[in-house]
Design an enzyme around this catalytic site. Structure first.
Site, mmCIF file in Angstrom:
data_model
loop_
_atom_site.group_PDB
_atom_site.id
_atom_site.type_symbol
_atom_site.label_atom_id
_atom_site.label_comp_id
_atom_site.label_asym_id
_atom_site.label_seq_id
_atom_site.Cartn_x
_atom_site.Cartn_y
_atom_site.Cartn_z
ATOM 1 C CE LYS A 16 -4.481 1.118 0.414
ATOM 2 N NZ LYS A 16 -5.526 0.534 -0.460
ATOM 3 C CB THR A 62 -3.468 -3.029 -0.245
ATOM 4 O OG1 THR A 62 -4.694 -2.741 -0.916
ATOM 5 C CG2 THR A 62 -2.620 -3.960 -1.107
ATOM 6 C CG ASP A 63 -9.082 -1.350 3.386
ATOM 7 O OD1 ASP A 63 -9.048 -0.143 3.066
ATOM 8 O OD2 ASP A 63 -9.789 -1.794 4.322
ATOM 9 C CG PHE A 164 34.154 23.984 -12.273
ATOM 10 C CD1 PHE A 164 34.554 22.835 -11.616
ATOM 11 C CD2 PHE A 164 33.661 23.865 -13.567
ATOM 12 C CE1 PHE A 164 34.476 21.588 -12.230
ATOM 13 C CE2 PHE A 164 33.568 22.637 -14.187
ATOM 14 C CZ PHE A 164 33.978 21.482 -13.516
ATOM 15 N NE ARG A 181 31.329 27.044 -9.002
ATOM 16 C CZ ARG A 181 31.071 25.864 -9.564
ATOM 17 N NH1 ARG A 181 30.555 25.809 -10.788
ATOM 18 N NH2 ARG A 181 31.332 24.745 -8.914
ATOM 19 C CB VAL A 236 29.227 20.190 -7.071
ATOM 20 C CG1 VAL A 236 28.147 19.407 -6.319
ATOM 21 C CG2 VAL A 236 28.689 21.561 -7.468
ATOM 22 C CD GLN A 237 31.990 17.099 -9.660
ATOM 23 O OE1 GLN A 237 32.082 18.295 -9.329
ATOM 24 N NE2 GLN A 237 31.603 16.739 -10.863
ATOM 25 C CG ASN A 263 26.635 23.343 -10.136
ATOM 26 O OD1 ASN A 263 26.257 24.230 -9.378
ATOM 27 N ND2 ASN A 263 27.716 23.448 -10.883
ATOM 28 C CG HIS A 265 24.132 26.021 -13.508
ATOM 29 N ND1 HIS A 265 25.371 25.661 -13.053
ATOM 30 C CD2 HIS A 265 23.689 24.979 -14.269
ATOM 31 C CE1 HIS A 265 25.682 24.467 -13.523
ATOM 32 N NE2 HIS A 265 24.678 24.029 -14.253
#
Length: 308
Positions: A16, A62-63, A164, A181, A236-237, A263, A265
C-alpha cells in the site's frame, strides 16, 4: 518473493502506497508535538496462488495494511522517530502473518516545525518547513534488519568561496574557468545504519530523530564552513566528498552515505544595448537563477565492510 514458476523466474510483492497519517502527542505540561507521515508498505509473502490460481487465501489485503498504519499510530502513546515507527510496522507484518517473509516500509515525514511568537515557542502552533526526513526499513522474519535514513530537499546556497577550474576543455567547451561563483544545490542524502538486527537497535524511541538532526548539522556545517571565513569549494564533487566523509567520521553507527547534489546554476547577467553597452554589467552582483538544465552530481561513500 522470487522463485521458479512453471519454468519461469517469478518475483512478486504487494503493498500500500501513500498512506497519510498524522499523530499528536499532548505532554502533561500542555505542550503538543505533531508528526505527519506518508507511509508506503511492501510485503514479500507466499501468495503465488493469487497469481496462478486466483487463490487469495495468502494475501494480506492492502486495505488491511492501511488500517494497520492508523492502529499502530494509535498504540504509540510515546513520541517516537519515523525510523522507529517504520520498524514497528515492518516487525508487525513479519511477525503477525505467517505468510509474510519480509516487509519494506518507506516513510517520508512532512517538516512541521514549532513556531515562535514574540521569541517564545508556541505550545501548539506549527509551520511547514522545507527539507523532509525520510527512512526505509527492511525487516525479515528472522529479525534481520536493514535501516536507512535520509534528507530530501535540503536547499543550500553560498554567494562566494566557490570556483571551478582545470576541467577538460575541447572544441565544445564554452564555460569559462572561475574562482568566484555562487554555489547552490538541493541535497538529497541517504545513510545506512550498521544495525543489522531488530535486537541491536537503540532503545531510545527518539534516538534516530536526534541522529537525523546531528547529521543534517554536519552536512550543512561542512558545506558552509566557519561563519566568518567560510570554506572554499573547488567543485560540487569536492564539497560532496567532504560532506560524506564528515558524516562517516562523526557517526560510528553509520556505515554508508549517499549524496545527490545537483549544481543549480546562478548565471551572471550582462545586458548591453546599442546606446549603453554596460546597461547591466556583471560585477558579482546580478544573477539569473535557473533550475534546468543543471549539473547532476552524486556519489556514495562507505566503510569497507558496508554496502549502501
Amino acid at each position: 518473493m522470487a522463485g521458479d514458476l512453471e519454468g519461469f523466474n517469478f518475483e512478486q510483492r504487494h503493498g500500500k502506497d501513500r498512506v497519510r497519517v498524522a499523530r499528536v502527542w499532548r505532554a502533561a505540561d500542555g505542550r503538543h508535538f505533531v508528526v505527519e507521515w506518508g507511509v508506503s508498505i511492501s510485503l514479500f509473502s507466499d501468495c503465488v496462488g493469487a497469481y496462478t490460481r486466483g487463490d487469495n487465501s495468502g494475501i494480506v489485503a492492502t486495505d488491511t495494511m492501511k488500517n494497520t498504519v492508523y492502529a499502530k499510530a494509535k498504540e504509540c502513546s510515546e513520541q517516537l522517530s519515523v525510523e522507529q515507527f517504520a520498524i514497528l510496522l515492518a516487525k508487525h507484518f513479519t511477525s503477525f502473518y505467517k505468510e509474510v517473509t519480509a516487509a519494506v516500509v518507506v516513510i517520508v515525514e512532512k517538516p512541521w516545525e514549532r513556531v515562535y511568537v514574540d521569541g517564545q515557542p508556541h505550545e501548539h502552533g506549527f509551520k511547514l518547513g522545507s527539507e523532509k526526513h525520510t527512512t526505509e526499513v527492511t525487516v525479515k522474519k528472522s529479525g534481520a534488519l536493514k535501516l536507512t535514513s535520509g534528507i530530501a530537499g535540503l536547499s543550500v546556497l553560498k554567494t562566494t568561496m566557490s570556483g571551478f577550474e582545470g576541467f577538460i576543455r575541447d572544441e565544445y567547451t564554452a564555460l569559462p574557468e572561475t574562482r568566484e561563483r555562487m554555489l547552490a544545490t538541493e541535497v538529497t542524502a541517504t545513510w545506512r545504519y550498521s544495525y543489522d538486527a531488530l535486537s541491536s537497535i537503540p532503545r531510545d524511541l527518539l534516538y534516530f530523530q536526534e541522529r537525523y538532526k546531528d547529521v543534517k548539522k554536519v552536512l550543512m556545517n561542512t558545506f558552509f564552513g566557519p561563519p566568518k571565513e567560510g570554506v572554499y569549494s573547488a567543485s560540487v564533487q569536492s564539497t560532496l566528498y567532504q560532506m560524506a566523509k564528515a558524516v562517516l567520521a562523526g557517526f560510528p553507527d553509520i556505515s554508508a552515505v549517499q549524496l545527490k547534489m545537483p549544481n543549480i546554476h546562478f548565471l551572471p547577467v550582462n545586458i548591453p544595448t546599442k546606446d549603453n553597452p554596460s546597461m547591466v554589467k556583471f560585477n558579482d552582483d546580478v544573477y539569473l537563477p535557473t533550475d534546468e538544465p543543471h549539473g547532476s552530481i552524486q556519489a556514495s561513500l562507505s566503510r569497507f565492510w558496508s554496502r549502501m
